[in-house]
Each structure stands twice: as structure tokens, then as C-alpha cells.
Design a protein around this motif. Structure first.
Motif, PDB file in Angstrom:
ATOM      1  N   ASP A  77       0.816  -1.214   0.000  1.00  0.00           N
ATOM      2  CA  ASP A  77       0.000   0.000   0.000  1.00  0.00           C
ATOM      3  C   ASP A  77       0.855   1.272   0.000  1.00  0.00           C
ATOM      4  O   ASP A  77       0.433   2.319   0.454  1.00  0.00           O
ATOM      5  CB  ASP A  77      -0.950   0.008   1.199  1.00  0.00           C
ATOM      6  CG  ASP A  77      -0.215   0.078   2.529  1.00  0.00           C
ATOM      7  OD1 ASP A  77       0.961  -0.340   2.585  1.00  0.00           O
ATOM      8  OD2 ASP A  77      -0.818   0.542   3.512  1.00  0.00           O
ATOM      9  N   GLY A  78       2.055   1.164  -0.536  1.00  0.00           N
ATOM     10  CA  GLY A  78       2.945   2.320  -0.548  1.00  0.00           C
ATOM     11  C   GLY A  78       4.012   2.192  -1.614  1.00  0.00           C
ATOM     12  O   GLY A  78       3.794   1.586  -2.666  1.00  0.00           O
ATOM     13  N   THR A  79       5.171   2.753  -1.310  1.00  0.00           N
ATOM     14  CA  THR A  79       6.265   2.829  -2.274  1.00  0.00           C
ATOM     15  C   THR A  79       7.588   2.560  -1.588  1.00  0.00           C
ATOM     16  O   THR A  79       7.845   3.082  -0.499  1.00  0.00           O
ATOM     17  CB  THR A  79       6.315   4.237  -2.899  1.00  0.00           C
ATOM     18  OG1 THR A  79       5.041   4.552  -3.451  1.00  0.00           O
ATOM     19  CG2 THR A  79       7.384   4.336  -3.975  1.00  0.00           C
ATOM     20  N   LEU A  80       8.417   1.779  -2.237  1.00  0.00           N
ATOM     21  CA  LEU A  80       9.786   1.613  -1.777  1.00  0.00           C
ATOM     22  C   LEU A  80      10.625   2.624  -2.560  1.00  0.00           C
ATOM     23  O   LEU A  80      10.708   2.555  -3.787  1.00  0.00           O
ATOM     24  CB  LEU A  80      10.267   0.180  -2.026  1.00  0.00           C
ATOM     25  CG  LEU A  80      11.552  -0.228  -1.336  1.00  0.00           C
ATOM     26  CD1 LEU A  80      11.494  -0.003   0.178  1.00  0.00           C
ATOM     27  CD2 LEU A  80      11.853  -1.686  -1.624  1.00  0.00           C
ATOM     28  N   LEU A  81      11.169   3.578  -1.835  1.00  0.00           N
ATOM     29  CA  LEU A  81      12.021   4.612  -2.420  1.00  0.00           C
ATOM     30  C   LEU A  81      13.446   4.077  -2.445  1.00  0.00           C
ATOM     31  O   LEU A  81      14.063   3.870  -1.406  1.00  0.00           O
ATOM     32  CB  LEU A  81      11.939   5.896  -1.590  1.00  0.00           C
ATOM     33  CG  LEU A  81      12.986   6.978  -1.814  1.00  0.00           C
ATOM     34  CD1 LEU A  81      12.974   7.479  -3.245  1.00  0.00           C
ATOM     35  CD2 LEU A  81      12.770   8.127  -0.852  1.00  0.00           C
ATOM     36  N   LEU A 117      10.889  13.077   3.893  1.00  0.00           N
ATOM     37  CA  LEU A 117       9.742  12.906   2.999  1.00  0.00           C
ATOM     38  C   LEU A 117       8.702  11.993   3.628  1.00  0.00           C
ATOM     39  O   LEU A 117       7.498  12.238   3.535  1.00  0.00           O
ATOM     40  CB  LEU A 117      10.194  12.344   1.650  1.00  0.00           C
ATOM     41  CG  LEU A 117      10.938  13.308   0.737  1.00  0.00           C
ATOM     42  CD1 LEU A 117      11.511  12.577  -0.464  1.00  0.00           C
ATOM     43  CD2 LEU A 117      10.018  14.441   0.293  1.00  0.00           C
ATOM     44  N   LYS A 118       9.163  10.933   4.271  1.00  0.00           N
ATOM     45  CA  LYS A 118       8.248   9.988   4.928  1.00  0.00           C
ATOM     46  C   LYS A 118       7.387  10.725   5.951  1.00  0.00           C
ATOM     47  O   LYS A 118       6.161  10.571   5.974  1.00  0.00           O
ATOM     48  CB  LYS A 118       9.062   8.872   5.593  1.00  0.00           C
ATOM     49  CG  LYS A 118       8.235   7.806   6.278  1.00  0.00           C
ATOM     50  CD  LYS A 118       9.164   6.707   6.791  1.00  0.00           C
ATOM     51  CE  LYS A 118       8.418   5.550   7.399  1.00  0.00           C
ATOM     52  NZ  LYS A 118       7.580   4.811   6.466  1.00  0.00           N
ATOM     53  N   GLU A 119       8.020  11.521   6.787  1.00  0.00           N
ATOM     54  CA  GLU A 119       7.293  12.245   7.831  1.00  0.00           C
ATOM     55  C   GLU A 119       6.260  13.207   7.243  1.00  0.00           C
ATOM     56  O   GLU A 119       5.113  13.244   7.676  1.00  0.00           O
ATOM     57  CB  GLU A 119       8.277  13.011   8.709  1.00  0.00           C
ATOM     58  CG  GLU A 119       7.603  13.749   9.843  1.00  0.00           C
ATOM     59  CD  GLU A 119       8.590  14.452  10.746  1.00  0.00           C
ATOM     60  OE1 GLU A 119       8.128  15.241  11.585  1.00  0.00           O
ATOM     61  OE2 GLU A 119       9.805  14.231  10.631  1.00  0.00           O
ATOM     62  N   VAL A 120       6.654  13.951   6.221  1.00  0.00           N
ATOM     63  CA  VAL A 120       5.760  14.952   5.638  1.00  0.00           C
ATOM     64  C   VAL A 120       4.670  14.311   4.786  1.00  0.00           C
ATOM     65  O   VAL A 120       3.489  14.636   4.930  1.00  0.00           O
ATOM     66  CB  VAL A 120       6.569  15.967   4.794  1.00  0.00           C
ATOM     67  CG1 VAL A 120       5.658  16.862   3.979  1.00  0.00           C
ATOM     68  CG2 VAL A 120       7.471  16.797   5.698  1.00  0.00           C
ATOM     69  N   ARG A 125       0.148   8.594   8.623  1.00  0.00           N
ATOM     70  CA  ARG A 125      -0.453   7.342   8.164  1.00  0.00           C
ATOM     71  C   ARG A 125       0.508   6.175   8.381  1.00  0.00           C
ATOM     72  O   ARG A 125       1.699   6.265   8.088  1.00  0.00           O
ATOM     73  CB  ARG A 125      -0.788   7.430   6.676  1.00  0.00           C
ATOM     74  CG  ARG A 125      -1.361   6.127   6.154  1.00  0.00           C
ATOM     75  CD  ARG A 125      -1.708   6.190   4.689  1.00  0.00           C
ATOM     76  NE  ARG A 125      -2.097   4.860   4.251  1.00  0.00           N
ATOM     77  CZ  ARG A 125      -1.679   4.306   3.136  1.00  0.00           C
ATOM     78  NH1 ARG A 125      -0.884   4.952   2.318  1.00  0.00           N
ATOM     79  NH2 ARG A 125      -2.075   3.086   2.809  1.00  0.00           N
ATOM     80  N   GLU A 126      -0.001   5.091   8.878  1.00  0.00           N
ATOM     81  CA  GLU A 126       0.803   3.890   9.060  1.00  0.00           C
ATOM     82  C   GLU A 126       0.481   2.892   7.941  1.00  0.00           C
ATOM     83  O   GLU A 126      -0.620   2.897   7.405  1.00  0.00           O
ATOM     84  CB  GLU A 126       0.511   3.265  10.416  1.00  0.00           C
ATOM     85  CG  GLU A 126       0.957   4.154  11.554  1.00  0.00           C
ATOM     86  CD  GLU A 126       0.778   3.496  12.901  1.00  0.00           C
ATOM     87  OE1 GLU A 126       0.802   2.257  12.972  1.00  0.00           O
ATOM     88  OE2 GLU A 126       0.607   4.230  13.876  1.00  0.00           O
ATOM     89  N   PRO A 127       1.456   2.026   7.589  1.00  0.00           N
ATOM     90  CA  PRO A 127       1.184   1.015   6.564  1.00  0.00           C
ATOM     91  C   PRO A 127      -0.052   0.184   6.934  1.00  0.00           C
ATOM     92  O   PRO A 127      -0.257  -0.150   8.092  1.00  0.00           O
ATOM     93  CB  PRO A 127       2.443   0.142   6.575  1.00  0.00           C
ATOM     94  CG  PRO A 127       3.506   1.037   7.119  1.00  0.00           C
ATOM     95  CD  PRO A 127       2.810   1.943   8.105  1.00  0.00           C
ATOM     96  N   GLY A 128      -0.867  -0.123   5.929  1.00  0.00           N
ATOM     97  CA  GLY A 128      -2.062  -0.931   6.137  1.00  0.00           C
ATOM     98  C   GLY A 128      -3.286  -0.148   6.567  1.00  0.00           C
ATOM     99  O   GLY A 128      -4.396  -0.655   6.560  1.00  0.00           O
TER     100      GLY A 128
END
Length: 132
Positions: A77-81, A117-120, A125-128
């Protein structure tokens, strides 16, 4: 790949950070060249591959000479940077330990950018957990 004097890059750095946001959200954060100057103030970047929501590839000049890449991989449900830096400091440090310090400094800076970037972008929001 650009190198100094045709030698292999002195710094070959790889980093990965998961962000619970879609690739397009992260791509937008890297789309503006003004952001590049904030993230890497001592580097001059020129895009050689713009892959849209999949990321960017740059040639690097300035304090380093080489290439850099941000690859955005959709995962769950996200992105691996993914961050890649293959470059050589200019001038190249004479002592190996100075080169290791520069590599460590660049690695810490890359992680700080990703975590910032993760924080902003995740905005708590948490994964899932669905976005608000």
C-alpha cells in the motif's frame, strides 16, 4: 557513467525506505528542480531519464561527478524509495578514511531526505491503514 579520470566511482551508495504513499506522491516531491537544490545544495543535477511516477535519473556535477537515481517501486500500500549514488568526490580525497567519511556523510544525508519525505508525505499514516 561519468567518473573522474575514467576510474570507477569512489562512492557506490544504495538506500531503500518504505513510504506509505503512492509513487506519484513521492515523484511530485522530486519533480521540482528547486527541491534538488534543497536536498543536494553542492550538486548540479541534469535529468537524463525521467520515468514519471517511477522516478528520475540524473548526471551529477559539482562536489561529486557521476550519476544518481531515485527509483519509486510500488509495494503493497505504498512505495519503496530506492536511492542510488555512483560518483566520485571532486577533488578525490587522498586518504581512504576521508573517502569513507564522505560516503558515510552522503549515506546519512540520503536517509535524512527519505525520512523527511516519509514524515511529511505520510502525515501520520501507518502502513495498512487507509489514507485519511
Amino acid at each position: 557513467m561519468s567518473t573522474v579520470n575514467g576510474a570507477a566511482p569512489a562512492i557506490d551508495l544504495v538506500d531503500e525506505t518504505f513510504l506509505a504513499v503512492p509513487p506519484s506522491t513521492i515523484a511530485a516531491a522530486f519533480a521540482d528542480p528547486a527541491a534538488w537544490r534543497r536536498y543536494w545544495p553542492d550538486l548540479t543535477l541534469e535529468v537524463y531519464t525521467d520515468r514519471g511516477d517511477a522516478g528520475l535519473r540524473w548526471t551529477v556535477k559539482g562536489a561529486l561527478v557521476g550519476t544518481m537515481e531515485v527509483w519509486l517501486e510500488p509495494v503493497l500500500d505504498g512505495t519503496l524509495l530506492h536511492y542510488f549514488l555512483r560518483a566520485t568526490p571532486v577533488p578525490t580525497p587522498a586518504r581512504p578514511r576521508d573517502l569513507m567519511r564522505e560516503r558515510d556523510r552522503r549515506a546519512r544525508a540520503a536517509k535524512a531526505i527519505a525520512l523527511g519525505l516519509k514524515e511529511v508525505l505520510e502525515d501520520g499514516r501507518e502502513p495498512g491503514v487507509p489514507p485519511r
